[in-house]
Design a protein around this motif. Sequence first.
Motif, PDB file in Angstrom:
ATOM      1  N   UNK A   1      24.655  21.600 -15.602  1.00  0.00           N
ATOM      2  CA  UNK A   1      25.707  20.628 -15.875  1.00  0.00           C
ATOM      3  C   UNK A   1      27.067  21.310 -15.840  1.00  0.00           C
ATOM      4  N   UNK A   2      28.126  20.530 -15.603  1.00  0.00           N
ATOM      5  CA  UNK A   2      29.471  21.103 -15.652  1.00  0.00           C
ATOM      6  C   UNK A   2      29.715  21.640 -17.057  1.00  0.00           C
TER       7      UNK A   2
ATOM      8  N   UNK B   1      32.082  24.506 -12.808  1.00  0.00           N
ATOM      9  CA  UNK B   1      30.846  24.102 -12.150  1.00  0.00           C
ATOM     10  C   UNK B   1      30.193  25.375 -11.618  1.00  0.00           C
ATOM     11  N   UNK B   2      28.972  25.635 -12.054  1.00  0.00           N
ATOM     12  CA  UNK B   2      28.260  26.861 -11.722  1.00  0.00           C
ATOM     13  C   UNK B   2      27.259  26.585 -10.603  1.00  0.00           C
ATOM     14  N   UNK B   3      27.407  27.331  -9.502  1.00  0.00           N
ATOM     15  CA  UNK B   3      26.474  27.237  -8.381  1.00  0.00           C
ATOM     16  C   UNK B   3      25.604  28.486  -8.384  1.00  0.00           C
ATOM     17  N   UNK B   4      24.294  28.301  -8.393  1.00  0.00           N
ATOM     18  CA  UNK B   4      23.362  29.418  -8.338  1.00  0.00           C
ATOM     19  C   UNK B   4      22.749  29.422  -6.947  1.00  0.00           C
TER      20      UNK B   4
ATOM     21  N   UNK C   1      28.110  31.699  -8.615  1.00  0.00           N
ATOM     22  CA  UNK C   1      29.486  31.444  -8.187  1.00  0.00           C
ATOM     23  C   UNK C   1      30.036  30.327  -9.061  1.00  0.00           C
ATOM     24  N   UNK C   2      31.161  30.573  -9.724  1.00  0.00           N
ATOM     25  CA  UNK C   2      31.731  29.567 -10.613  1.00  0.00           C
ATOM     26  C   UNK C   2      33.215  29.439 -10.301  1.00  0.00           C
TER      27      UNK C   2
END
Length: 605
Positions: free
Chosen positions: A368-369, A327-330, A321-322
């Motif tokens: 990282x962002x 910022x990428x959330x896994x 989800x980005x």
Amino acid sequence: MRPAGVPKPDLKMLEAQSQALWIRQQGIKIPLPGAPVTIRGAAGPIDTAPSSAEEFTPIVVDNTMFVGTTFGRVAALNATTGTEKWTFQLPNNEPIVTGNSVRGFHYWPGDKDHQPRLVIVSSRMKLFTLDPQTGKINSTFGSGGILDLRTPDVLGNFPHGFLQANSMPVMYQNIIIVGSRGQENPTDGPRGDVRGIDIISGQTLWKFDAIPEPGERNFETWQGDSWKNRAGVNTWNMITIDDKRGIAYLPFGAPAFDRNGSDRIGDDLYGNALVAIDAKTGKYLWHFQTIHHDVWDDDLPGTPTLLDVKQNGQTIPAIAAVNKTAILFILNRVTGKPLFDVIETPVPKGEVPGDVTSPTQPIPVKPEQLARSSVNLDTDISDATPEHEAWCKKWVADNNMVSTTRFSPLGFNKATVIFPGAGGGVNWGGGAFDKAEGNYIVNITNQGSFEFMAVTPDGRLVMATTPNSWFADVRDGGMPCQKGPWGELVAVNVSTGDVSWRTTLGVTDWLPKDKQLTGRPNVGGPIVTAGGIIFIAATDDRRFRAFDAKTGKQLWETKLQASGHSTPLTYIGRNGKQYVALIATGGSYQADPATNDNLIAYTLP
């Protein structure tokens, strides 16, 4: 794709209009007393002739390519020759694709009792299905074959409110799942609920409330009556389905007004959240909010991407989800739990009267962002050319612009430069997963916005600049005012959370040869082939490129007649050859002119 008899634009005039739009979006524009609030999200193209701008990705089934055009047609083509098989147009000149959307169709393979169907939602929320063989509409669906999705349960108190389709429908078994695109300003407008509709009967089987109602889970994130009549929380981008588990993943946008939360104190769910629901029933499963109380318009634009993460000897089903901050959330796609620690991190406090910004924002330890998140106006000004540097420094000084750090809210009576800008570090194209290397591949834009809030002479709190007032030198095609790179292609190893590689994406043609590799603003997504090749257009430099998925090294590029702000597709033709195809019309919110109307297909050697 422009039909015979539809006038073509004057290309020189189109270029001039594009440049004028860039300039018109710059500067301070506090509305005069009594001036109405413009409905943001409803603006159309400014071309003198019908615009060809679109971001559509065709699909190919059994050597037939299906494509929608901004001129109101659905077309079926022979996928190896491009020969037209049939075309279809909705009655009463109803547009299929307008304003760069809809971005795709869905193909339903049928079941034991029903033949396959092509599932389409038009930009004006008309849902219908076609026979893929003939292009004939299925007249038993809806009313005369058409189901109008602008219904009272979502329009509420706004029967003529702004509500359109911006993306493709998806399916789980026999259920068509559709979201919508609503207004971002003013605050009151139609709902952004997601619906599940039976493909045979047209019956609505379930509806998921984009904003919880009294008695529903997470309603307490809205204070008082701030949830009522609230626009903006919608899934304007693509929904993702995990067919094996029967889960639909809904990426929600920010609540309206998305620059000021003074009338919606709280976390505002399901704004800016990825929500997992049971695809068959619409039942809530879990949610993960990527931004609390959004005042930046940092939607979840990137399509949620299913991927496999390998940790501690296990393979974990995950989802990426980005949001626009890049910022990428896994997350574990079954439970919604982050696979890398997420820390509620203190962020700057807002200054807008009456608003209570969130004191913290969720930031993962890894990755990282991926895009620039701050700017120092004393040290970060671009020096691509002396003239460009001087122009940017004077513009900054003339407007008393203020530097910002990550998650700095818009200033109040103070000209702030926000990164990422309104277009986001990542936009609707999102990323792609390279299974062989375990990398999530995504294109990013490092372009800021010059924005702030102010009070009008008649006492209204408004945004004093346009949403697309880019932090850029708008002359001669535009160059961002901060140091580059301005566009990048990035690979993230989803199992370790580390960046595997970065490469600059895009060139500025009018700079000296040794300075052209600057990166460029981009919108549209990448694809990755099983053979380890990334294909992407997206950039506003009118290029289509291929990269080595393992190293990020550029392998190939070609110059297009117009930029391709769409995601490519690849397929095997009936002749055994592999093709890659792209719609390249130009046209985007970055004022890139729509100078072409071509669908282009290449063969791979």
